[in-house]
Each structure stands twice: as structure tokens, then as C-alpha cells.
Scaffold this motif. Structure first.
Motif, PDB file in Angstrom:
ATOM      1  N   THR A  25      41.690 -17.960  -6.981  1.00 14.95           N
ATOM      2  CA  THR A  25      41.703 -18.120  -5.267  1.00 14.95           C
ATOM      3  C   THR A  25      41.231 -17.181  -4.932  1.00 14.95           C
ATOM      4  OG1 THR A  25      44.014 -20.218  -6.119  1.00 14.95           O
ATOM      5  CG2 THR A  25      43.242 -19.146  -3.809  1.00 14.95           C
ATOM      6  N   ASP A  26      40.249 -17.778  -4.071  1.00 18.37           N
ATOM      7  CA  ASP A  26      40.196 -16.645  -3.170  1.00 18.37           C
ATOM      8  C   ASP A  26      40.745 -16.650  -2.280  1.00 18.37           C
ATOM      9  OD1 ASP A  26      38.589 -15.107  -0.775  1.00 18.37           O
ATOM     10  OD2 ASP A  26      36.601 -16.422  -1.232  1.00 18.37           O
ATOM     11  N   ILE A  27      41.853 -15.336  -1.979  1.00 18.12           N
ATOM     12  CA  ILE A  27      42.805 -15.895  -0.704  1.00 18.12           C
ATOM     13  C   ILE A  27      42.415 -15.253   0.260  1.00 18.12           C
ATOM     14  CG2 ILE A  27      45.318 -13.815  -0.522  1.00 18.12           C
ATOM     15  CD1 ILE A  27      44.719 -12.886  -3.344  1.00 18.12           C
ATOM     16  N   CYS A  28      41.822 -14.502   0.370  1.00 17.00           N
ATOM     17  CA  CYS A  28      40.873 -14.206   1.848  1.00 17.00           C
ATOM     18  C   CYS A  28      40.558 -15.443   2.472  1.00 17.00           C
ATOM     19  CB  CYS A  28      39.400 -13.674   1.872  1.00 17.00           C
ATOM     20  SG  CYS A  28      41.345 -11.650   1.651  1.00 17.00           S
ATOM     21  N   ALA A  29      39.651 -16.269   1.718  1.00 24.66           N
ATOM     22  CA  ALA A  29      38.621 -18.025   2.061  1.00 24.66           C
ATOM     23  C   ALA A  29      40.375 -18.992   2.980  1.00 24.66           C
ATOM     24  CB  ALA A  29      38.185 -18.096   1.033  1.00 24.66           C
ATOM     25  N   ILE A  30      41.451 -18.615   1.816  1.00 21.02           N
ATOM     26  CA  ILE A  30      42.363 -19.861   2.145  1.00 21.02           C
ATOM     27  C   ILE A  30      43.071 -18.787   3.094  1.00 21.02           C
ATOM     28  CG2 ILE A  30      44.685 -20.208   1.366  1.00 21.02           C
ATOM     29  CD1 ILE A  30      41.853 -21.659  -0.928  1.00 21.02           C
ATOM     30  N   VAL A  31      43.651 -17.770   3.242  1.00 20.21           N
ATOM     31  CA  VAL A  31      44.206 -16.970   4.236  1.00 20.21           C
ATOM     32  C   VAL A  31      43.801 -17.308   5.487  1.00 20.21           C
ATOM     33  CG1 VAL A  31      44.536 -15.303   5.548  1.00 20.21           C
ATOM     34  CG2 VAL A  31      45.628 -15.612   3.709  1.00 20.21           C
ATOM     35  N   ALA A  32      42.078 -17.328   5.911  1.00 15.80           N
ATOM     36  CA  ALA A  32      40.904 -17.554   6.618  1.00 15.80           C
ATOM     37  C   ALA A  32      41.205 -19.256   7.472  1.00 15.80           C
ATOM     38  CB  ALA A  32      39.837 -17.313   6.651  1.00 15.80           C
ATOM     39  N   LEU A  33      41.205 -19.626   6.215  1.00 17.11           N
ATOM     40  CA  LEU A  33      41.769 -21.750   6.557  1.00 17.11           C
ATOM     41  C   LEU A  33      42.915 -21.851   7.197  1.00 17.11           C
ATOM     42  CD1 LEU A  33      39.854 -24.193   6.185  1.00 17.11           C
ATOM     43  CD2 LEU A  33      40.961 -24.205   3.207  1.00 17.11           C
ATOM     44  N   ALA A  34      44.145 -21.295   6.764  1.00 12.59           N
ATOM     45  CA  ALA A  34      45.052 -21.551   7.101  1.00 12.59           C
ATOM     46  C   ALA A  34      45.284 -20.995   8.273  1.00 12.59           C
ATOM     47  CB  ALA A  34      46.137 -20.942   6.136  1.00 12.59           C
ATOM     48  N   LYS A  35      44.717 -19.998   8.962  1.00  8.26           N
ATOM     49  CA  LYS A  35      44.995 -19.402  10.517  1.00  8.26           C
ATOM     50  C   LYS A  35      44.207 -20.150  11.050  1.00  8.26           C
ATOM     51  CE  LYS A  35      45.210 -14.624   9.032  1.00  8.26           C
ATOM     52  NZ  LYS A  35      46.908 -14.277   9.605  1.00  8.26           N
ATOM     53  N   GLN A  36      43.144 -21.168  10.861  1.00  7.04           N
ATOM     54  CA  GLN A  36      42.421 -22.372  10.905  1.00  7.04           C
ATOM     55  C   GLN A  36      43.428 -23.201  12.206  1.00  7.04           C
ATOM     56  OE1 GLN A  36      39.056 -22.915   9.064  1.00  7.04           O
ATOM     57  NE2 GLN A  36      37.494 -23.824  10.372  1.00  7.04           N
ATOM     58  N   HIS A  37      43.712 -23.552  10.775  1.00  2.00           N
ATOM     59  CA  HIS A  37      44.450 -25.122  11.047  1.00  2.00           C
ATOM     60  C   HIS A  37      46.183 -24.819  11.388  1.00  2.00           C
ATOM     61  CE1 HIS A  37      41.846 -27.559   9.042  1.00  2.00           C
ATOM     62  NE2 HIS A  37      40.713 -26.163   8.902  1.00  2.00           N
ATOM     63  N   GLN A  38      46.360 -23.389  11.680  1.00  8.58           N
ATOM     64  CA  GLN A  38      47.494 -23.245  11.849  1.00  8.58           C
ATOM     65  C   GLN A  38      48.422 -23.370  11.216  1.00  8.58           C
ATOM     66  OE1 GLN A  38      46.114 -24.907  14.468  1.00  8.58           O
ATOM     67  NE2 GLN A  38      45.262 -23.512  14.843  1.00  8.58           N
ATOM     68  N   CYS A  39      48.175 -22.740   9.999  1.00 12.01           N
ATOM     69  CA  CYS A  39      49.195 -22.509   8.643  1.00 12.01           C
ATOM     70  C   CYS A  39      49.870 -21.747   8.077  1.00 12.01           C
ATOM     71  CB  CYS A  39      48.915 -23.950   7.449  1.00 12.01           C
ATOM     72  SG  CYS A  39      48.805 -24.691   7.657  1.00 12.01           S
ATOM     73  N   LEU A  40      51.320 -21.574   7.593  1.00 11.85           N
ATOM     74  CA  LEU A  40      51.235 -20.567   6.709  1.00 11.85           C
ATOM     75  C   LEU A  40      50.376 -20.479   5.167  1.00 11.85           C
ATOM     76  CD1 LEU A  40      54.942 -20.638   8.167  1.00 11.85           C
ATOM     77  CD2 LEU A  40      52.939 -18.833   8.928  1.00 11.85           C
ATOM     78  N   THR A  41      51.072 -19.277   5.100  1.00 12.68           N
ATOM     79  CA  THR A  41      50.571 -19.097   3.291  1.00 12.68           C
ATOM     80  C   THR A  41      50.820 -18.383   3.103  1.00 12.68           C
ATOM     81  OG1 THR A  41      49.747 -17.077   3.992  1.00 12.68           O
ATOM     82  CG2 THR A  41      47.960 -19.041   4.005  1.00 12.68           C
ATOM     83  N   PHE A  42      51.687 -19.279   1.607  1.00 12.21           N
ATOM     84  CA  PHE A  42      52.656 -18.437   0.510  1.00 12.21           C
ATOM     85  C   PHE A  42      51.804 -18.298  -0.656  1.00 12.21           C
ATOM     86  CE2 PHE A  42      56.646 -20.435   1.381  1.00 12.21           C
ATOM     87  CZ  PHE A  42      56.966 -20.091   2.823  1.00 12.21           C
ATOM     88  N   LEU A  43      52.521 -16.980  -1.602  1.00 11.19           N
ATOM     89  CA  LEU A  43      51.457 -17.011  -2.829  1.00 11.19           C
ATOM     90  C   LEU A  43      52.058 -16.185  -3.694  1.00 11.19           C
ATOM     91  CD1 LEU A  43      48.591 -15.086  -3.171  1.00 11.19           C
ATOM     92  CD2 LEU A  43      49.831 -14.348  -4.854  1.00 11.19           C
ATOM     93  N   ASP A  44      52.326 -17.099  -5.287  1.00 15.78           N
ATOM     94  CA  ASP A  44      53.009 -16.323  -6.028  1.00 15.78           C
ATOM     95  C   ASP A  44      52.304 -15.074  -6.865  1.00 15.78           C
ATOM     96  OD1 ASP A  44      53.811 -16.291  -8.447  1.00 15.78           O
ATOM     97  OD2 ASP A  44      54.567 -18.164  -9.028  1.00 15.78           O
ATOM     98  N   ASN A  45      52.561 -14.442  -7.296  1.00 16.75           N
ATOM     99  CA  ASN A  45      52.155 -13.265  -7.187  1.00 16.75           C
ATOM    100  C   ASN A  45      52.620 -12.732  -8.710  1.00 16.75           C
ATOM    101  OD1 ASN A  45      49.767 -11.655  -6.510  1.00 16.75           O
ATOM    102  ND2 ASN A  45      51.312  -9.743  -6.717  1.00 16.75           N
ATOM    103  N   THR A  46      53.023 -13.829  -9.556  1.00 17.07           N
ATOM    104  CA  THR A  46      54.257 -13.625 -10.586  1.00 17.07           C
ATOM    105  C   THR A  46      53.166 -12.713 -12.131  1.00 17.07           C
ATOM    106  OG1 THR A  46      55.444 -14.742 -10.556  1.00 17.07           O
ATOM    107  CG2 THR A  46      55.660 -14.277 -12.209  1.00 17.07           C
ATOM    108  N   PHE A  47      51.622 -12.971 -12.093  1.00  9.81           N
ATOM    109  CA  PHE A  47      51.536 -12.604 -12.863  1.00  9.81           C
ATOM    110  C   PHE A  47      50.607 -10.914 -12.299  1.00  9.81           C
ATOM    111  CE2 PHE A  47      49.208 -15.740 -16.611  1.00  9.81           C
ATOM    112  CZ  PHE A  47      50.275 -15.643 -17.021  1.00  9.81           C
ATOM    113  N   MET A  48      50.367 -11.204 -11.311  1.00 10.65           N
ATOM    114  CA  MET A  48      49.469 -10.179 -11.026  1.00 10.65           C
ATOM    115  C   MET A  48      50.400  -8.307 -10.821  1.00 10.65           C
ATOM    116  SD  MET A  48      45.901 -10.399 -11.343  1.00 10.65           S
ATOM    117  CE  MET A  48      45.369  -9.141 -10.709  1.00 10.65           C
ATOM    118  N   THR A  49      51.586  -9.228 -10.139  1.00  9.50           N
ATOM    119  CA  THR A  49      52.203  -8.277  -9.657  1.00  9.50           C
ATOM    120  C   THR A  49      52.172  -7.318  -8.756  1.00  9.50           C
ATOM    121  OG1 THR A  49      51.985  -6.113 -11.302  1.00  9.50           O
ATOM    122  CG2 THR A  49      52.951  -7.710 -12.406  1.00  9.50           C
TER     123      THR A  49
END
Length: 80
Positions: A25-49
Motif C-alpha cells: 500500500t502507498d502509505i503516503c497516498a493513503i495518509v494524504a487521502l485520510a487528511k483530505q477526508h478528516q480521517c485517522l490512519t492506522f497501520l498494522d506494521n507487523t511484517f515490516m517491524t
């Protein structure tokens, strides 16, 4: 993702890479989209650590790790 956002949407949840298909997933693109719609972003980072991916540096609001899996890098930590 944007097509799925409604007035009731409060957060966008990501897991990247995703399990089990390792989709990216393009994290920066989703963060920008969330900000545009006044949403928070949660990310499960288990695989990458935290060693390999630092979502907070990319603007993610909340980062989640499954401490019973890869947090130590080689599965020798059990944190419940």
C-alpha cells in the motif's frame, strides 16, 4: 479507497505488506487521502517491524504491531 469513504468513515486501516499476499500500500497516498477526508490512519506494521518501516515518519496516526510475531526479527519474543 476513496470510493469507499463515506461521511461515516472515521479512519483508514492499512496492513502493508499485507498478509498473506504481501500486497503493498502507498502509505503516503493513503495518509494524504485520510487528511483530505478528516480521517485517522492506522497501520498494522507487523511484517515490516520498526526496523524496516517507520509509518509514524510517513504521517500515520497509530501504528500496530503483533508482538507475538516478528517484532524481534526472528520470532523469539512473546509479548501477548
Amino acid at each position: 479507497v476513496e470510493a469507499a469513504i463515506t461521511p461515516a468513515t472515521k479512519l483508514l486501516y492499512m496492513e502493508t505488506p499485507s498478509n498473506p499476499t504481501l500486497g503493498i500500500t502507498d502509505i503516503c497516498a493513503i495518509v494524504a487521502l485520510a487528511k483530505q477526508h478528516q480521517c485517522l490512519t492506522f497501520l498494522d506494521n507487523t511484517f515490516m517491524t520498526p526496523l524496516h518501516q517507520r509509518p509514524l515518519d510517513l504521517g500515520v496516526d497509530v501504528v500496530i504491531h503483533s508482538a507475538t510475531k516478528f517484532l524481534s526479527g526472528h520470532s523469539d519474543i512473546i509479548a501477548g
